[in-house]
Each structure stands twice: as structure tokens, then as C-alpha cells.
Scaffold this active site. Structure first.
Site, PDB file in Angstrom:
ATOM      1  N   TYR A  72      -7.427   1.922   5.702  1.00  0.00           N
ATOM      2  CA  TYR A  72      -6.349   0.852   5.423  1.00  0.00           C
ATOM      3  C   TYR A  72      -6.060  -0.308   6.514  1.00  0.00           C
ATOM      4  CZ  TYR A  72      -3.253   4.095   7.879  1.00  0.00           C
ATOM      5  OH  TYR A  72      -2.945   4.839   8.997  1.00  0.00           O
ATOM      6  N   GLU A 109       0.787  -1.298   0.017  1.00  0.00           N
ATOM      7  CA  GLU A 109       0.018  -0.034  -0.050  1.00  0.00           C
ATOM      8  C   GLU A 109       0.912   1.318   0.019  1.00  0.00           C
ATOM      9  OE1 GLU A 109      -2.433  -0.235   3.390  1.00  0.00           O
ATOM     10  OE2 GLU A 109      -3.098  -2.232   2.785  1.00  0.00           O
ATOM     11  N   CYS A 142      28.945  18.985  30.384  1.00  0.00           N
ATOM     12  CA  CYS A 142      28.810  19.917  31.360  1.00  0.00           C
ATOM     13  C   CYS A 142      28.498  19.149  32.559  1.00  0.00           C
ATOM     14  CB  CYS A 142      27.813  21.208  31.143  1.00  0.00           C
ATOM     15  SG  CYS A 142      27.657  22.021  32.509  1.00  0.00           S
ATOM     16  N   ASP A 149       0.907  10.448   3.652  1.00  0.00           N
ATOM     17  CA  ASP A 149       1.308  11.299   4.540  1.00  0.00           C
ATOM     18  C   ASP A 149       0.185  12.225   5.087  1.00  0.00           C
ATOM     19  OD1 ASP A 149       3.475  12.654   5.954  1.00  0.00           O
ATOM     20  OD2 ASP A 149       4.376  13.700   4.496  1.00  0.00           O
ATOM     21  N   CYS A 171      26.628  27.836  31.569  1.00  0.00           N
ATOM     22  CA  CYS A 171      27.034  28.362  32.919  1.00  0.00           C
ATOM     23  C   CYS A 171      28.353  28.527  32.812  1.00  0.00           C
ATOM     24  CB  CYS A 171      26.756  27.306  33.823  1.00  0.00           C
ATOM     25  SG  CYS A 171      27.707  25.535  33.781  1.00  0.00           S
ATOM     26  N   CYS A 215      31.160  25.393  29.221  1.00  0.00           N
ATOM     27  CA  CYS A 215      29.608  25.266  28.923  1.00  0.00           C
ATOM     28  C   CYS A 215      29.007  26.748  28.328  1.00  0.00           C
ATOM     29  CB  CYS A 215      28.879  24.979  30.209  1.00  0.00           C
ATOM     30  SG  CYS A 215      27.166  24.933  30.095  1.00  0.00           S
ATOM     31  N   CYS A 227      23.728  23.785  36.498  1.00  0.00           N
ATOM     32  CA  CYS A 227      23.945  24.559  35.139  1.00  0.00           C
ATOM     33  C   CYS A 227      22.299  24.411  34.657  1.00  0.00           C
ATOM     34  CB  CYS A 227      24.499  23.576  34.218  1.00  0.00           C
ATOM     35  SG  CYS A 227      24.577  24.357  32.419  1.00  0.00           S
ATOM     36  N   LYS A 239       2.354   4.957   1.397  1.00  0.00           N
ATOM     37  CA  LYS A 239       2.117   5.183   2.748  1.00  0.00           C
ATOM     38  C   LYS A 239       1.423   6.779   2.666  1.00  0.00           C
ATOM     39  CE  LYS A 239       4.712   5.215   7.097  1.00  0.00           C
ATOM     40  NZ  LYS A 239       4.662   6.745   7.410  1.00  0.00           N
ATOM     41  N   LYS A 251      10.614   3.595   3.475  1.00  0.00           N
ATOM     42  CA  LYS A 251      10.489   5.078   3.468  1.00  0.00           C
ATOM     43  C   LYS A 251      11.325   5.452   2.208  1.00  0.00           C
ATOM     44  CE  LYS A 251       8.542   6.820   7.251  1.00  0.00           C
ATOM     45  NZ  LYS A 251       9.221   7.623   8.179  1.00  0.00           N
TER      46      LYS A 251
HETATM   47  S1  IVH Z   1      -0.771   0.221   8.723  1.00  0.00           S
HETATM   48  C1  IVH Z   1      -0.938  -2.078  12.560  1.00  0.00           C
HETATM   49  N1  IVH Z   1      -1.019   1.360   6.277  1.00  0.00           N
HETATM   50  O1  IVH Z   1       2.097   5.408   8.809  1.00  0.00           O
HETATM   51  C2  IVH Z   1      -0.946  -1.253  11.265  1.00  0.00           C
HETATM   52  N2  IVH Z   1      -0.152   2.720   7.907  1.00  0.00           N
HETATM   53  O2  IVH Z   1       4.599   4.995  10.385  1.00  0.00           O
HETATM   54  C3  IVH Z   1      -0.785   0.338  11.410  1.00  0.00           C
HETATM   55  N3  IVH Z   1       0.259   5.186   7.272  1.00  0.00           N
HETATM   56  O3  IVH Z   1       0.577   5.367  12.184  1.00  0.00           O
HETATM   57  C4  IVH Z   1      -0.657   1.290  10.250  1.00  0.00           C
HETATM   58  N4  IVH Z   1      -0.283   5.038   5.282  1.00  0.00           N
HETATM   59  O4  IVH Z   1      -0.460   6.877  10.424  1.00  0.00           O
HETATM   60  C5  IVH Z   1      -0.612   1.752   7.541  1.00  0.00           C
HETATM   61  N5  IVH Z   1      -1.292   2.275   4.198  1.00  0.00           N
HETATM   62  C6  IVH Z   1      -0.975   2.398   5.363  1.00  0.00           C
HETATM   63  C7  IVH Z   1      -0.522   3.689   5.610  1.00  0.00           C
HETATM   64  C8  IVH Z   1      -0.139   3.946   7.194  1.00  0.00           C
HETATM   65  C9  IVH Z   1       0.219   5.617   6.037  1.00  0.00           C
HETATM   66  C10 IVH Z   1       0.807   5.884   8.607  1.00  0.00           C
HETATM   67  C11 IVH Z   1       0.044   5.687   9.850  1.00  0.00           C
HETATM   68  C12 IVH Z   1       1.095   4.896  10.771  1.00  0.00           C
HETATM   69  C13 IVH Z   1       2.167   5.597  10.211  1.00  0.00           C
HETATM   70  C14 IVH Z   1       3.418   4.587  10.554  1.00  0.00           C
END
Ligand code: IVH
Length: 677
Positions: free
Chosen positions: A232, A123, A432, A127, A417, A414, A437, A125, A320
Site C-alpha cells: 500500500y 484504504e 510511594c 490488521d 514496601c 505501598c 521501594c 487498515k 479506527k
Molecule cells: S500507510 C506513511 N496503509 O497501520 C504511510 N498503513 O497504524 C504509512 N496499515 O504501520 C502506512 N493498513 O502497519 C498504511 N492501507 C494501509 C494500512 C496501513 C494497515 C498499518 C501499518 C502502519 C499502521 C499504522
């Protein structure tokens, strides 16, 4: 008689109008779903507005008819006084991160080593910020933020304004689902254009924009932000007889939720890598920001068997995308003093936007880091920022030097201090060592009130600094005497009676925290929040812990000699002993309030492995029970395993236990043994 007939006529008209009202709800909700969820408009905007106006007129005349799923309920208008705290029955966990192919393969091999050859669901991710949606009998009753994973905040009033979050489901069931609230790139751009025209500060990136919008007390403001939501995650798939994540996605789609169209079921890790490669290239074309790809084991049984660490599921991870690198000028190097007295050099940079946020500082870690890179003040450097990680200077562009750059010089005193800094021969950091301090004290106070420590809301870094400078705060014990200065504090600029009283209440409430929070808050070197919990649940009281020895401490699983020594050193220091005495006199709880181990001979000292589904409790509950009775749970079967507990549909661990001759209990036997305590 005549009167009666008129009444009857009116009723008929009323019935007709109510029917029309229900029809309008249906038309508008369908149109809304087709447009926002399926991205497939079925009526024009003008038609939609016409129906909506008609509906609003009927609702004005008959407010008692208004239904929870009426589109009028999304317009916003609810204003709340404060965000109520909510508890997540199933913790909202985060994901572990991987940053390259090698780390993806390590994640995969760890799963293979457990005997699985899983299908994965890939899936995007998104943002944004995660949300939990709770439905009862098919109706949205609560939406909450993740918070610290256990306690979040109720944001129902704002989430109702998100058009892709169904107010009613297609089935009248009780269910919790989770997903991501986000703001599209286009909406962010539009809002920023308007803000610019009105001379307002710009929203920095879609995630902050979404989070800021959801934290509005007035839902009309949130409604204007045009947020969106992808679902998701289904935390309780087995309750709905769902065996795979892919089926869970399908099920959630059928209930009316918006899913990301790029979700893909794949058969092997090569297909995962292909998915990642494709989206690395094409992410810029998406109408919303993504920061990676999430990889999830498809089978729910396999997910359960793989289990969880304290923070993450072991059956999923987040890849990532590589961090963006940007060039900027290193204007200066300044030094900060941490809670332990550690001195950190920091880069002061010409501000640059990187991954949507303005960066003007970056850590330089220590003297060696600066020297290895041969950084000079005035250099052009490349900096990088990945997700939430603090920005870092990668390298210096020596070809861009003009000759006017100034050499870096490590400080000897420092910066706060003035005392002479010290460095142990085998260490890279300077410290320090002045216990008084101010910088150290302020950092110590900030740590003490932080979320995983005493969790005192309303005492931010800036306020602590101000209170420290005004003489209200010195040690952490002074926090609990702040009420003596209530009147003075309410007079300060930026505070009022209400905010000071809320703060004093939060301070008062923190006195009842379980011991591990206090232990972590004290800032004992090497005692993080996990170790604090281990120590608190083992010793149960501060007194017991204070008299422990290095030998005793090292006998506790997960406590090594370095931690043990650090704990003993801390409690041998007269200053620390008197601080704890003072805190006790102020009424701070010194006991562990979590579940207490009750030794049971069937469990003490044995390791347990769970496989298959239990009907009487969840796997997490079973693990907790085992640990409370003195057992330990691990994830894989070996010769050393004490007992394998097999629920329904056990996995390969069952065969392995049989092959190795490890005793196997079925659920009935497990429950019988638990009951013997
Ligand atoms: S699954 C136990 N799926 O990424 C499963 N998370 O870094 C938990 N996020 O806290 C999450 N897209 O806010 C899942 N397709 C996706 C996602 C996703 C974004 C976020 C989510 C999570 C964070 C973790």
C-alpha cells in the site's frame, strides 16, 4: 569424432531441458500470480503440482540452473541463526489515529486550512504487521520489519515463502515498497484447529499469528503459516515520476504486487465518510481482519507540503473502528507501583476474549476513577479495548448486582514496601515516596533498558525482576557491572553462556548511545524521549545540562517551565549526581552524537517554509540542513515566515508568500546559502 557427436547430442538435450525448465518457471509463476494475486485460477491444483514436480526433478539434477524466481525458492528451507538488523533509509512511520466523525473532520479541516481541497485515497487498515520490500534490478533482495521505524529486522527468508510477494518484478528496476503481512481468518482457524488437536496453545489473533510466523528462524515453519501480503505504500514516488498515490498503487500493481481490491479514490470528505460507513457494516464479510480505514491525501506534492510530525505523516490518518465492548466479572482490585512511585488500581477480571485477545486485567487509573463509577468487587462490568490501547473498564451493570459485592477501599500503604502513601492536595494519584521501594526500582530499570532509552535487548521485565531479587541489580549502574557475575548468571536456569554473552554485549554496546537515550532512560519527570533529544542537542554534554538553570532551559523552544523545573530539581539531588558520576566512570557516553548545529547567519533565528520539489535533496534532508544551520522549519506561510524555499512545481504556499511579501529563494539560492557555512 564419435565422442564429439555424442557430446553435441547431449548438449542439445540439455538445452532443451533448460528451455523446458524456464518454461515451467513461467507457467508456475503465472499460475501462482493468477491464483493468489488476481484470485482468478487458470490451472487446476493437480496441474500445478504436476508442473512443480517436474520442475523440482530438473532442479535436483541441475542445481546450478536454479533461478531466484523459481517457485521452489518459496517452499522454505533457509534457516538463519539470528535476525540481522537493517536500517530503513526512509523511516517507516506510523499513522495518527482518529476515532469518530468529528476527529475525521478536524483532520480534514487542518488540511483545508493549509489551502488544499484534496482528493483522498481510502484504504482498509489491514490488521497485520508492516513490511518493507527492497528490489534491485527487479529482484527481491531484502524484506524487513518496521522495528522502531529506523531499524528493523531482516526477514527475507520468511517473506520469500509468501506467494503474493513477487520474487521478480515485471520491470528490472530498483525500488522499495511497503505493505502489510497478514494471516487470513481461514488460515488462522485451520492452524488453530490443528494446534488444538495437538494440545498446543492457540494463536490469539491474526496479527499476533502473522508476527509470530514472521519471527521464525526456520522459513519452513513460516511457509506453513500461509501468510499473505497487501502492498500500500511507495516511499519514493517522485523517483518514478509518479504524482499521486493512486498512480503509485497502479504502478505497484503493474509491477506484480497484490493490492487490496477495496482501495478507492474519492473526491471529497463526504465520500470518505461513505467509504467508512460501508466498511463498518461489511468488515465481517472480509476474509481477513481489518481494524479501521486509512485516509491518504492523493497528490504527492500536497503530501510533501503537508509534511510530517516526528511520528506521523500529516497527510494521512487511520480511522479506527469503535472498540468492541464485552461484559465480564470484576474479581478483585489490585495495586501496582510505577517507576515514579505512582500507585495504580487494576481490575482483575474473569478472562474474556476481546478483539481476539484474552483480557484478564484492566487499568482503573486512580481512586477517583473507581469511585466515580462506584465499582465494587464482584460487579459485572463492561470493558473495552481499542487496538493497542490498554483495556479499560467502562461502566458497571448495577442491575446485575446480587448484594454480595464488596466495597472498594483505597490502600494507605505501598503494597510492595509498606511505606505510607502520599498524595498532594491537588492531585488524584497516590505515591510511594520510598526511593528504595523495590517496585519503583524494578520499574526504573525496565524503563532504563527500554527501546527508546538505552535499548538493551535481552533484559526483559521478568529477567530484571529475577536479577533484582537475586541481588544482581539495584540501580541502573549495576547493569554495567553484571559482567562481574557472568559465571553465576550462566548457571541460572533458562540461561546459557550464549544468551548471557549476548546480553553482556548488548549492555556493552549501549555505552555508546547518544546522550538523549541516557537522559530519557534516567526517568526525569516530564522528560519524554522527544524532550530528551531537544535537551541533548541543545546542551551537547551531560555536564552542560547539569549546570543549566530554569531560565536558560525555558528559553529553548518546546521546553516549558514545568519541564525546566523538573530537570533542575533532578540535577540538584545529590543521589542523582552521584549516579551520573558512577555511570560516567563505568564508561557510559555522556555526549550528544547527533548532527550538531553550525550557526549560519542566513538561517539563525529564521523560520523557513518549503514548497515544491527540490532536485538536490529530499524535503526531510532540506529540513534537517536548515535546522543544523540554526533555522526552524514550519509548515505554513504567515507574515512571520522568514523565507519560503520554492522547488519545482511549488504549491499555494508560493502565492501566499508573494502576497505577503515574504522573501522567496529558489533551489539554487538555497544551495548557495547552505554552502556558505
Ligand atoms: S500507510 C506513511 N496503509 O497501520 C504511510 N498503513 O497504524 C504509512 N496499515 O504501520 C502506512 N493498513 O502497519 C498504511 N492501507 C494501509 C494500512 C496501513 C494497515 C498499518 C501499518 C502502519 C499502521 C499504522
Amino acid at each position: 569424432m564419435f565422442y564429439y557427436i555424442i557430446e553435441e547430442g547431449n548438449n542439445e538435450k540439455g538445452d532443451f531441458m533448460q528451455e523446458r525448465y524456464l518454461e515451467l518457471i513461467k507457467i508456475l509463476n503465472e499460475a501462482n500470480y493468477n491464483y493468489h494475486v488476481l484470485d482468478n485460477p487458470t490451472i487446476t491444483d493437480q496441474e500445478f503440482d504436476k508442473y512443480l514436480r517436474e520442475l523440482l526433478i530438473i532442479e535436483q539434477e541441475h542445481p546450478d540452473w536454479i533461478k531466484e524466481n523459481s517457485p521452489s525458492q518459496r517452499i522454505g528451507g533457509d534457516v538463519i541463526d539470528e535476525f540481522k538488523k537493517v536500517t530503513h533509509e526512509i523511516p517507516m512511520l506510523s499513522l495518527s489515529n482518529v476515532f469518530n466523525e468529528e476527529e475525521i473532520m478536524t483532520f480534514h479541516r487542518r488540511i483545508e486550512k493549509e489551502g488544499y481541497h484534496p482528493q483522498y485515497v481510502c484504504e482498509l487498515k489491514i490488521d497485520g504487521l508492516s513490511v518493507s520490500l527492497l528490489y534491485e534490478k527487479g529482484k527481491l533482495v531484502r524484506a524487513a520489519t518496521r522495528g522502531d521505524g529506523i531499524t528493523g529486522e531482516d526477514i527475507t527468508h520468511n517473506v520469500k515463502t509468501i506467494k503474493t510477494v513477487p520474487l521478480t518484478l515485471t520491470q528490472p528496476i530498483d525500488i522499495e515498497v511497503r505493505g502489510e503481512i497478514y494471516m487470513s481468518k481461514k488460515v488462522l482457524e485451520e492452524i488453530n484447529q490443528q494446534r488444538q488437536a495437538n494440545n498446543l496453545p492457540l494463536l490469539q489473533n491474526p496479527r499476533n499469528a502473522a508476527a509470530g510466523s514472521i519471527r521464525q528462524l526456520d522459513s519452513k515453519v513460516a511457509a506453513k503459516r500461509k501468510l499473505d501480503c497487501f502492498i500500500y505504500h511507495l516511499p519514493n514516488p517522485l523517483d518514478y515520476n509518479i504524482a499521486t498515490h493512486n498512480e503509485a498503487l497502479q504502478f505497484m500493481h503493474e509491477l506484480g504486487f497484490k493490492l487490496n481490491p477495496n482501495n478507492r479514490l474519492v473526491n471529497n470528505i463526504n465520500e470518505v465518510l461513505e467509504f467508512i460507513n460501508y466498511h463498518t457494516v461489511h468488515r465481517k464479510e472480509l476474509p481477513y481482519e481489518i481494524d479501521g480505514v486509512v485516509i491518504k491525501v492523493n497528490s504527492i506534492i500536497e503530501q510533501q507540503e503537508l509534511g510530517y510530525t516526528a511520528k506521523y505523516p500529516k497527510w494521512a490518518t487511520a480511522y479506527k473502528f469503535p472498540a468492541e465492548e464485552v461484559l465480564t466479572k470484576l474479581k478483585d482490585i489490585i495495586f501496582t507501583v510505577g517507576r515514579t512511585g505512582q500507585i495504580t488500581p487494576n481490575a482483575v477480571l474473569e478472562p474474556v476474549i476481546i478483539m481476539g485477545t484474552t483480557v484478564s486485567r484492566a487499568t482503573l487509573h486512580n481512586e477517583d476513577f473507581v469511585k466515580e463509577r462506584d465499582l465494587k468487587i464482584g460487579d459485572i462490568v463492561s470493558i473495552r479495548k481499542a487496538g493497542d490501547v490498554i483495556p479499560e473498564v467502562i461502566e458497571v451493570k448495577k442491575e446485575r448486582r446480587t448484594g454480595n459485592e464488596l466495597p472498594f477501599k483505597m490502600i494507605t500503604n505501598c503494597p510492595i514496601c509498606g511505606s505510607i502513601l502520599q498524595k498532594k492536595p491537588d492531585q488524584v494519584d497516590y505515591y510511594c515516596v520510598n526511593q528504595k521501594c523495590p517496585a519503583r526500582s524494578i520499574e526504573g530499570l525496565v524503563h532504563f533498558v527500554s527501546r527508546n532509552a538505552m535499548n538493551i535487548d535481552g533484559l526483559g521485565e521478568k529477567i530484571i525482576e529475577d536479577f533484582y531479587n537475586m541481588g544482581y541489580l539495584g540501580t541502573v549502574a549495576d547493569i554495567y557491572s553484571l559482567y562481574n557475575h557472568r559465571l553465576d548468571l550462566t548457571m541460572l536456569e533458562g540461561f546459557g553462556e550464549k544468551s548471557i554473552d549476548n546480553l553482556l554485549l548488548a549492555i556493552e554496546n549501549s555505552k555508546n548511545n547518544s546522550l538523549e537515550r541516557l537522559l530519557f532512560g534516567l526517568g526525569i519527570t516530564h522528560v519524554g524521549s522527544k524532550t530528551a533529544k531537544i535537551l541533548a542537542s541543545h546542551y551537547l554534554t551531560m555536564e552542560e545540562l547539569m549546570t543549566s538553570t530554569v531560565e536558560e532551559l525555558t528559553e529553548i523552544p518546546d521546553v516549558g517551565p514545568i519541564i525546566a523545573q523538573s530537570v533542575v530539581t533532578y540535577f540538584n539531588d545529590a543521589k542523582n549526581i552521584s549516579l551520573i558520576k558512577e555511570l560516567k566512570e563505568l564508561g557510559i557516553n555522556m555526549k550528544y552524537l547527533g548532527s550538531i548545529v553550525k550557526p549560519n547567519e542566513m538561517f539563525v533565528g529564521k523560520t523557513f517554509v518549503l514548497t515544491g520539489t527540490l532536485s538536490a535533496m529530499t524535503r526531510e534532508e532540506a529540513k534537517m540542513k536548515i535546522e543544523q544551520l540554526g533555522g526552524k522549519t514550519v509548515d505554513s506561510v504567515s507574515k512571520k515566515t522568514g523565507v519560503v524555499i520554492a522547488g519545482e512545481n511549488p504549491g499555494s504556499k508560493y502565492q501566499k508568500a508573494q502576497a505577503l511579501g515574504v522573501p522567496i529563494w529558489d533551489e539554487e539560492e538555497f544551495l548557495k546559502n547552505i554552502a556558505q557555512d
